[in-house]
Motif scaffolding. Structure first.
Motif, PDB file in Angstrom:
ATOM      1  N   ILE A 129      -3.400   2.945  -4.266  1.00 40.28           N
ATOM      2  CA  ILE A 129      -4.677   2.259  -4.409  1.00 40.28           C
ATOM      3  C   ILE A 129      -5.562   2.633  -3.231  1.00 40.28           C
ATOM      4  O   ILE A 129      -5.095   2.693  -2.095  1.00 40.28           O
ATOM      5  CB  ILE A 129      -4.467   0.733  -4.450  1.00 40.28           C
ATOM      6  CG1 ILE A 129      -3.715   0.362  -5.726  1.00 40.28           C
ATOM      7  CG2 ILE A 129      -5.780  -0.009  -4.385  1.00 40.28           C
ATOM      8  CD1 ILE A 129      -3.386  -1.093  -5.839  1.00 40.28           C
ATOM      9  N   LYS A 130      -6.819   2.840  -3.512  1.00 42.19           N
ATOM     10  CA  LYS A 130      -7.756   3.175  -2.448  1.00 42.19           C
ATOM     11  C   LYS A 130      -7.949   1.954  -1.550  1.00 42.19           C
ATOM     12  O   LYS A 130      -8.418   0.911  -1.993  1.00 42.19           O
ATOM     13  CB  LYS A 130      -9.093   3.618  -3.020  1.00 42.19           C
ATOM     14  CG  LYS A 130      -9.038   4.984  -3.674  1.00 42.19           C
ATOM     15  CD  LYS A 130     -10.408   5.443  -4.065  1.00 42.19           C
ATOM     16  CE  LYS A 130     -11.095   5.932  -2.813  1.00 42.19           C
ATOM     17  NZ  LYS A 130     -12.321   6.663  -3.077  1.00 42.19           N
ATOM     18  N   ILE A 131      -7.571   2.112  -0.325  1.00 42.02           N
ATOM     19  CA  ILE A 131      -7.678   1.025   0.638  1.00 42.02           C
ATOM     20  C   ILE A 131      -9.133   0.599   0.800  1.00 42.02           C
ATOM     21  O   ILE A 131      -9.439  -0.590   0.898  1.00 42.02           O
ATOM     22  CB  ILE A 131      -7.046   1.440   1.980  1.00 42.02           C
ATOM     23  CG1 ILE A 131      -5.544   1.639   1.783  1.00 42.02           C
ATOM     24  CG2 ILE A 131      -7.333   0.429   3.079  1.00 42.02           C
ATOM     25  CD1 ILE A 131      -4.841   2.282   2.951  1.00 42.02           C
ATOM     26  N   ILE A 147      -6.710  -8.120  -4.964  1.00 40.39           N
ATOM     27  CA  ILE A 147      -5.823  -7.238  -5.729  1.00 40.39           C
ATOM     28  C   ILE A 147      -5.579  -7.810  -7.121  1.00 40.39           C
ATOM     29  O   ILE A 147      -5.595  -7.089  -8.120  1.00 40.39           O
ATOM     30  CB  ILE A 147      -4.507  -6.995  -4.962  1.00 40.39           C
ATOM     31  CG1 ILE A 147      -4.795  -6.134  -3.723  1.00 40.39           C
ATOM     32  CG2 ILE A 147      -3.457  -6.340  -5.861  1.00 40.39           C
ATOM     33  CD1 ILE A 147      -3.664  -6.072  -2.729  1.00 40.39           C
ATOM     34  N   PHE A 182       0.815  -1.215   0.000  1.00 35.88           N
ATOM     35  CA  PHE A 182       0.000   0.000   0.000  1.00 35.88           C
ATOM     36  C   PHE A 182       0.854   1.272   0.000  1.00 35.88           C
ATOM     37  O   PHE A 182       0.414   2.315  -0.461  1.00 35.88           O
ATOM     38  CB  PHE A 182      -1.001  -0.006   1.153  1.00 35.88           C
ATOM     39  CG  PHE A 182      -2.199  -0.872   0.862  1.00 35.88           C
ATOM     40  CD1 PHE A 182      -3.170  -0.457  -0.034  1.00 35.88           C
ATOM     41  CD2 PHE A 182      -2.333  -2.111   1.452  1.00 35.88           C
ATOM     42  CE1 PHE A 182      -4.267  -1.253  -0.325  1.00 35.88           C
ATOM     43  CE2 PHE A 182      -3.427  -2.922   1.167  1.00 35.88           C
ATOM     44  CZ  PHE A 182      -4.403  -2.492   0.277  1.00 35.88           C
ATOM     45  N   LYS A 183       2.098   1.192   0.490  1.00 33.62           N
ATOM     46  CA  LYS A 183       3.010   2.333   0.373  1.00 33.62           C
ATOM     47  C   LYS A 183       3.462   2.497  -1.075  1.00 33.62           C
ATOM     48  O   LYS A 183       3.694   3.601  -1.540  1.00 33.62           O
ATOM     49  CB  LYS A 183       4.255   2.128   1.251  1.00 33.62           C
ATOM     50  CG  LYS A 183       4.035   2.335   2.712  1.00 33.62           C
ATOM     51  CD  LYS A 183       5.358   2.104   3.451  1.00 33.62           C
ATOM     52  CE  LYS A 183       5.204   2.112   4.943  1.00 33.62           C
ATOM     53  NZ  LYS A 183       6.469   1.772   5.622  1.00 33.62           N
ATOM     54  N   ILE A 194     -10.236  -1.959  -1.844  1.00 34.14           N
ATOM     55  CA  ILE A 194      -9.772  -3.325  -1.570  1.00 34.14           C
ATOM     56  C   ILE A 194     -10.572  -3.915  -0.411  1.00 34.14           C
ATOM     57  O   ILE A 194     -10.957  -5.086  -0.436  1.00 34.14           O
ATOM     58  CB  ILE A 194      -8.257  -3.351  -1.263  1.00 34.14           C
ATOM     59  CG1 ILE A 194      -7.453  -2.777  -2.435  1.00 34.14           C
ATOM     60  CG2 ILE A 194      -7.794  -4.758  -0.917  1.00 34.14           C
ATOM     61  CD1 ILE A 194      -7.597  -3.532  -3.735  1.00 34.14           C
ATOM     62  N   ARG A 210      -7.191  -0.442   6.794  1.00 28.08           N
ATOM     63  CA  ARG A 210      -6.220   0.646   6.956  1.00 28.08           C
ATOM     64  C   ARG A 210      -5.151   0.270   7.981  1.00 28.08           C
ATOM     65  O   ARG A 210      -3.983   0.620   7.825  1.00 28.08           O
ATOM     66  CB  ARG A 210      -6.931   1.940   7.361  1.00 28.08           C
ATOM     67  CG  ARG A 210      -7.591   2.649   6.200  1.00 28.08           C
ATOM     68  CD  ARG A 210      -8.086   4.041   6.568  1.00 28.08           C
ATOM     69  NE  ARG A 210      -9.283   4.005   7.394  1.00 28.08           N
ATOM     70  CZ  ARG A 210     -10.514   3.795   6.945  1.00 28.08           C
ATOM     71  NH1 ARG A 210     -10.712   3.619   5.653  1.00 28.08           N
ATOM     72  NH2 ARG A 210     -11.548   3.782   7.760  1.00 28.08           N
ATOM     73  N   ALA A 255      -2.823  -1.987   6.187  1.00 27.86           N
ATOM     74  CA  ALA A 255      -2.033  -1.215   5.223  1.00 27.86           C
ATOM     75  C   ALA A 255      -0.943  -0.400   5.900  1.00 27.86           C
ATOM     76  O   ALA A 255       0.124  -0.182   5.323  1.00 27.86           O
ATOM     77  CB  ALA A 255      -2.946  -0.298   4.414  1.00 27.86           C
ATOM     78  N   SER A 256      -1.198   0.040   7.127  1.00 26.34           N
ATOM     79  CA  SER A 256      -0.201   0.848   7.841  1.00 26.34           C
ATOM     80  C   SER A 256       0.782  -0.009   8.631  1.00 26.34           C
ATOM     81  O   SER A 256       1.763   0.494   9.163  1.00 26.34           O
ATOM     82  CB  SER A 256      -0.895   1.821   8.792  1.00 26.34           C
ATOM     83  OG  SER A 256      -1.529   1.104   9.844  1.00 26.34           O
TER      84      SER A 256
END
Length: 134
Positions: free
Chosen positions: A84-86, A122, A79-80, A89, A101, A104-105
């Motif tokens: 792409i819009k989290i 994905i 995601f970094k 997904i 999120r 992703a973080s």
């Protein structure tokens, strides 16, 4: 055909690091962008083969047949890497957007099963994009 497996990470300073996972001794490189990392890794791989040939290593014949690289990222690095819009997904996988999120973080751990679900979503998104023409 077997591919060269490369694990990719994005450092906090924005640098991309990649290292092979299935080669004797391994090959690694870095770049200021994902594309630069890929170019640098291919150059490092050529150097790796050249040194192997000079040293008459027995693995060279098998390894020099490999021409494709497969890049593996953890969820947070993915995601970094790509804008792409989290939430898209999350919706495609049926995962709560807040939890996605956190994945992703890197704040929440992703189980192997959940990682496969995210990967599948994905890949499906990628197939949908490939089917579009303008």
């Amino acid at each position: 055909m077997k591919k060269i497996e490369v694990f990719v990470e994005k450092a906090n300073d924005g640098t991309y690091w990649g290292s092979t996972q299935n080669l004797p001794g391994g090959v690694s490189s870095y770049g200021n962008s994902f594309d630069e990392l890929k170019q640098n890794l291919k150059a490092a791989f050529k150097d790796y083969l050249e040194v192997g040939r000079k040293l008459n290593e027995n693995w060279v014949q098998e390894i020099e047949q490999l021409t494709e690289f497969e890049y593996q990222l953890d969820i947070a690095s993915f995601f970094k890497l790509l804008p792409i819009k989290i939430s898209a997904i999350a919706e495609k996988t049926g995962i709560n957007p807040s939890l996605m999120r956190q994945y992703a973080s890197g704040k929440a751990n992703v189980s192997e099963k959940r990682a496969r679900e995210i990967e599948k979503a994905i890949h499906e998104l990628g197939e949908d994009l490939l089917s579009v023409s303008f």
